[in-house]
Design a protein around this motif. Structure first.
Motif, PDB file in Angstrom:
ATOM      1  N   LYS A 238     -12.729 -48.641  68.711  1.00  0.00           N
ATOM      2  CA  LYS A 238     -13.984 -49.407  68.703  1.00  0.00           C
ATOM      3  C   LYS A 238     -14.761 -49.255  67.396  1.00  0.00           C
ATOM      4  O   LYS A 238     -15.948 -48.877  67.383  1.00  0.00           O
ATOM      5  CB  LYS A 238     -14.871 -48.996  69.890  1.00  0.00           C
TER       6      LYS A 238
ATOM      7  N   SER B  42     -19.713 -59.518  65.606  1.00  0.00           N
ATOM      8  CA  SER B  42     -19.487 -59.715  67.043  1.00  0.00           C
ATOM      9  C   SER B  42     -18.507 -60.857  67.289  1.00  0.00           C
ATOM     10  O   SER B  42     -17.646 -60.763  68.172  1.00  0.00           O
ATOM     11  CB  SER B  42     -20.817 -59.990  67.746  1.00  0.00           C
ATOM     12  N   ASP B  43     -18.634 -61.932  66.521  1.00  0.00           N
ATOM     13  CA  ASP B  43     -17.703 -63.058  66.670  1.00  0.00           C
ATOM     14  C   ASP B  43     -16.261 -62.615  66.405  1.00  0.00           C
ATOM     15  O   ASP B  43     -15.334 -63.007  67.117  1.00  0.00           O
ATOM     16  CB  ASP B  43     -18.068 -64.190  65.693  1.00  0.00           C
TER      17      ASP B  43
ATOM     18  N   GLU C  67     -14.779 -60.448  69.320  1.00  0.00           N
ATOM     19  CA  GLU C  67     -14.967 -60.967  70.677  1.00  0.00           C
ATOM     20  C   GLU C  67     -13.664 -60.954  71.479  1.00  0.00           C
ATOM     21  O   GLU C  67     -13.657 -60.656  72.672  1.00  0.00           O
ATOM     22  CB  GLU C  67     -15.535 -62.390  70.606  1.00  0.00           C
ATOM     23  N   GLU C  68     -12.554 -61.235  70.792  1.00  0.00           N
ATOM     24  CA  GLU C  68     -11.257 -61.286  71.487  1.00  0.00           C
ATOM     25  C   GLU C  68     -10.874 -59.946  72.119  1.00  0.00           C
ATOM     26  O   GLU C  68     -10.029 -59.880  72.998  1.00  0.00           O
ATOM     27  CB  GLU C  68     -10.159 -61.758  70.532  1.00  0.00           C
TER      28      GLU C  68
ATOM     29  N   ASP D 113     -13.148 -58.119  73.609  1.00  0.00           N
ATOM     30  CA  ASP D 113     -14.213 -57.849  74.567  1.00  0.00           C
ATOM     31  C   ASP D 113     -15.215 -56.827  74.023  1.00  0.00           C
ATOM     32  O   ASP D 113     -15.804 -56.044  74.766  1.00  0.00           O
ATOM     33  CB  ASP D 113     -13.622 -57.344  75.898  1.00  0.00           C
TER      34      ASP D 113
ATOM     35  N   TYR E 203     -18.436 -56.001  70.937  1.00  0.00           N
ATOM     36  CA  TYR E 203     -19.465 -56.603  70.081  1.00  0.00           C
ATOM     37  C   TYR E 203     -20.197 -55.521  69.323  1.00  0.00           C
ATOM     38  O   TYR E 203     -20.053 -54.328  69.624  1.00  0.00           O
ATOM     39  CB  TYR E 203     -20.433 -57.462  70.905  1.00  0.00           C
ATOM     40  N   TYR E 204     -20.959 -55.937  68.302  1.00  0.00           N
ATOM     41  CA  TYR E 204     -21.793 -55.005  67.548  1.00  0.00           C
ATOM     42  C   TYR E 204     -23.185 -55.058  68.160  1.00  0.00           C
ATOM     43  O   TYR E 204     -23.819 -56.109  68.191  1.00  0.00           O
ATOM     44  CB  TYR E 204     -21.811 -55.373  66.059  1.00  0.00           C
TER      45      TYR E 204
ATOM     46  N   ASP F 269     -29.188 -56.024  67.469  1.00  0.00           N
ATOM     47  CA  ASP F 269     -29.355 -57.480  67.342  1.00  0.00           C
ATOM     48  C   ASP F 269     -30.738 -57.877  66.847  1.00  0.00           C
ATOM     49  O   ASP F 269     -31.556 -58.417  67.581  1.00  0.00           O
ATOM     50  CB  ASP F 269     -29.073 -58.164  68.689  1.00  0.00           C
TER      51      ASP F 269
ATOM     52  N   GLN G  32     -18.352 -51.957  74.072  1.00  0.00           N
ATOM     53  CA  GLN G  32     -17.680 -52.757  75.096  1.00  0.00           C
ATOM     54  C   GLN G  32     -18.671 -53.743  75.699  1.00  0.00           C
ATOM     55  O   GLN G  32     -19.796 -53.365  76.011  1.00  0.00           O
ATOM     56  CB  GLN G  32     -17.164 -51.824  76.202  1.00  0.00           C
ATOM     57  N   LYS G  33     -18.265 -54.988  75.827  1.00  0.00           N
ATOM     58  CA  LYS G  33     -19.152 -55.966  76.466  1.00  0.00           C
ATOM     59  C   LYS G  33     -19.381 -55.569  77.922  1.00  0.00           C
ATOM     60  O   LYS G  33     -18.446 -55.173  78.608  1.00  0.00           O
ATOM     61  CB  LYS G  33     -18.512 -57.352  76.420  1.00  0.00           C
TER      62      LYS G  33
END
Lengths: 187, 476
Positions: free
Chosen positions: B102, B116-117, B120-121, B123, B125-126, B129, B208-209
């Motif tokens: 991670k 984050s984009d 995304e694959e 699952d 993100y950073y 925000d 982890q999302k």
């Protein structure tokens, strides 16, 4: 119980000092911080606790536990003081540090950071000094972010052993030592 | 040979930008009331080019202002007279992604949201925000230790950075990592506002999302009831992923702008987001609903679209309020949450006194207050009046044990306010830290830390927690 003024006087008049928590280290070359202890401020709804450096983890755990809260970092021995953990830990500990009060090598009492989660005014001295082994300043008071117990336990795993030193890390550490302790009072 | 000639000679074509017209886009950052044309703007493509720029500037004693995306709100990237702006917007490579551990290694010009984009694959993100995340760069985030609306649970930038590479003004490369022993040099670099080194590479931590996220929106008939609800939620052992408050003015403006369905008759609005594993979220949600007994209205997001819509109102609060006035000035003080109702009451009194309207949005979870003062820069004296009002708000934040800035930084904007938060011995430590890394003071000089002279000129006395320092001293 020692006072800030006494500690400042000891720094101003001392030539070579070691910061310690052991009762037996009682001669004038030691600054015994175990005598400077207690909870300064604790509001459970703020998730912040401010402690004098000589407060033991056992004491902290007890009072936080009454509100179902806990310290969110690894503690190898709860008989240790919070000041001792601060002096010897790494980023896993400094992630929870919000502010410090210190006495520098000139005997000045200084405050960095604060009692709030977010504070980007000035360089982050309160996290810089984590891991400084008591060689830069006497840390008298520490403010920490705390968490509800059931969440805090997720952050209490033993961190990996820190063994790298950045190239030039020592060079900048020596320069920073001079910033806080220009006369080399703290051994 | 002039600095410009040396730069042009040493660097590829289209790297050095000069001339009034061409440098105009760089004359300010997000704090657009202050503008200054630089000597030149340099947009390097790699680290060796950055090194060349620093070498030339060092030899010519030319100040360097490092710039990310230019979205900062405190003037951290405002050019200085005769300076070179070192823009890192072309360093946009995502070097590697390690989904298992991670982490991702990225160049400083990569946009916050682009990280984050890219992950995304997996699952992931950073987490941090800042509201400018669509545009702001990760290098700028580290330089400012940026926050956002999810800091209470996920931390600021500093807690989400695994390692960085910096180049000092002397051209030395320094890799700082969370695995290092010794002083917290990595933490020191976070929020150092481009004064200590140039960040050239960043290893970010990825999160982890969550399985599920739910947003509770509750209206209150008083700010005090709303603030008490915040305290109750936290005392109950719940850490919401987002916990935001807005006052009546901010609610009305956001509703008119984004139509999220906010209760416009409420005096205060609470947005409480819970995320994580499904059973935990459901459990916490029930508890939160129970604790919001004093709410005059309540809605829970039914689905992702609705959750995002509820957020949209809050996230567009600044432009929404901006529509109502020619200009607005955004403050960034932090306070211990228990003082919220009192502080808002005093801000409201000041608003009457200065005859300037103010809307309040508040990261209630972490005590970060964003009063937006509405003014008209076209009216003579109104900007100055606004800045005085802002200073009074910041002093109030310091008095109750808070800070002048939670996430926007000091830059040039809050230099005077720094004189109130720190005494001269503390400011002296900051200056010496800078000198340890940048002895000739060439990196963003004059920003972030006021000179002792400046503070003395202000004739202002440092007050910490309501106590004057050195009370034994006579006052002049």
């Amino acid at each position: 119980m020692r006072s800030i003024a006494e500690l400042q006087n000891q720094v101003r008049s001392g030539s070579q000092l070691r910061i310690t928590n052991h009762e037996k280290d009682s001669d004038e070359t030691f600054v015994n911080m175990s005598l400077y202890s207690g909870i300064v401020e604790y509001f459970p709804e703020e998730l912040v606790v401010t402690l004098k450096a000589g407060t033991t983890i056992n004491e902290v755990n007890q009072i936080l536990g009454e509100n179902n809260q806990a310290l969110p970092f690894y503690i190898d021995n709860p008989d240790k003081t919070i000041g001792s953990l601060y002096a010897t830990s790494g980023p896993e500990f400094s992630d929870s540090v919000l502010g410090v009060q210190i006495i520098n090598g000139k005997g000045e009492l200084l405050n960095f950071g604060g009692q709030v989660m977010k504070n980007v005014a000035g360089y982050d001295v309160s996290r810089l000094l984590v891991g400084s082994m008591g060689r830069l300043a006497i840390v008298t008071q520490i403010s920490l972010k705390i968490l509800p117990k059931k969440i805090a336990v997720k952050f209490q795993n033993q961190p990996s052993l820190k063994n790298t030193k950045p190239t030039l890390g020592l060079y900048f550490e020596q320069k920073l030592k001079k910033v806080f302790d220009p006369y080399g009072v703290f051994l | 040979m002039s600095v410009i000639s040396q730069l042009t000679k040493a660097l590829p074509k289209n790297t050095v930008i000069i001339g009034d017209e061409n440098t105009r886009p760089f004359e300010c950052d997000g704090l657009s009331v202050y503008k200054q044309k630089p000597l030149a703007v340099v947009l390097p493509r790699d680290i060796s080019q950055i090194k060349k720029v620093l070498e030339i500037c060092r030899k010519n004693n030319t100040p360097v202002v490092t710039r990310g995306a230019g979205t900062g709100l405190s003037g951290g990237a405002t050019p200085l007279e005769g300076c070179v702006v070192l823009g890192l917007s072309r360093l946009t490579r995502i070097i590697s992604i390690d989904a298992e551990n991670k982490t991702a290694i990225v160049e400083p010009g990569v946009r916050n949201l682009a990280i984050s984009d890219a992950v995304e694959e997996f699952d992931l993100y950073y987490a941090p925000d800042p509201s400018s995340q669509i545009a702001c760069s990760i290098g700028g985030n580290v330089a400012e230790n940026s926050g956002g609306v999810h800091c209470l649970k996920y931390g600021l930038t500093v807690q989400n950075i695994e390692a960085i590479k910096i180049i000092t003004i002397d051209g030395e490369e320094l890799l700082l990592s969370r695995q290092d022993k010794g002083l917290g040099l990595l933490a020191l670099m976070n929020g150092s506002e481009g004064l200590l080194g140039v960040i050239t590479e960043i290893t970010v931590k990825l999160t982890q999302k969550p399985q599920l996220a739910k947003l509770v929106m509750a209206g209150f008939s008083s700010v005090r009831d709303c603030a008490n609800a915040v305290a109750e939620i936290i005392k109950a052992g719940i850490i919401p992923s987002g916990l935001e408050m807005m006052d009546k003015f901010a609610i009305e403006a956001s509703e008119a702008f984004a139509h999220p369905g906010y209760p416009v008759d409420a005096e205060a609005l609470l947005l409480c987001e819970l995320d994580g594993a499904e059973d935990t979220v459901v459990h916490d949600l029930n508890k939160v609903v129970e604790l919001l007994s004093k709410a005059t209205s309540m809605r829970i997001s039914e689905n992702e679209d609705e959750r995002l819509l509820f957020w949209k109102g809050r996230k567009s609060a600044f432009p929404a309020i901006g529509r109502l006035s020619p200009d607005y000035y955004c403050m960034d003080g932090t306070i211990p949450k228990r003082h919220l109702a009192d502080v808002l009451e005093q801000i409201s009194n000041l608003s009457e006194q200065y005859k300037l309207r103010v809307a309040n949005v508040f990261h209630a979870g972490d005590g970060n207050l964003h009063p937006l003062i509405l003014y008209d820069a076209g009216r003579p004296g109104e900007l100055e009046k606004t800045e005085d009002f802002g200073m009074d708000i910041l002093k109030l934040c310091i008095e109750v044990g808070g800070s002048i800035t939670g996430e926007h930084g000091v830059g040039i904007e809050k230099l005077d306010a720094m004189c109130h938060q720190y005494n001269s011995a503390e400011l002296d430590v900051f200056h010496q830290i800078k000198a340890a890394f940048d002895p000739h003071s060439l990196l963003n000089p004059g920003k972030a830390v006021p000179t002792l002279h400046r503070c003395a000129e202000l004739g202002r006395m440092h007050v910490h927690h309501g106590n004057l320092p050195h009370p034994e001293l006579e006052r002049f």
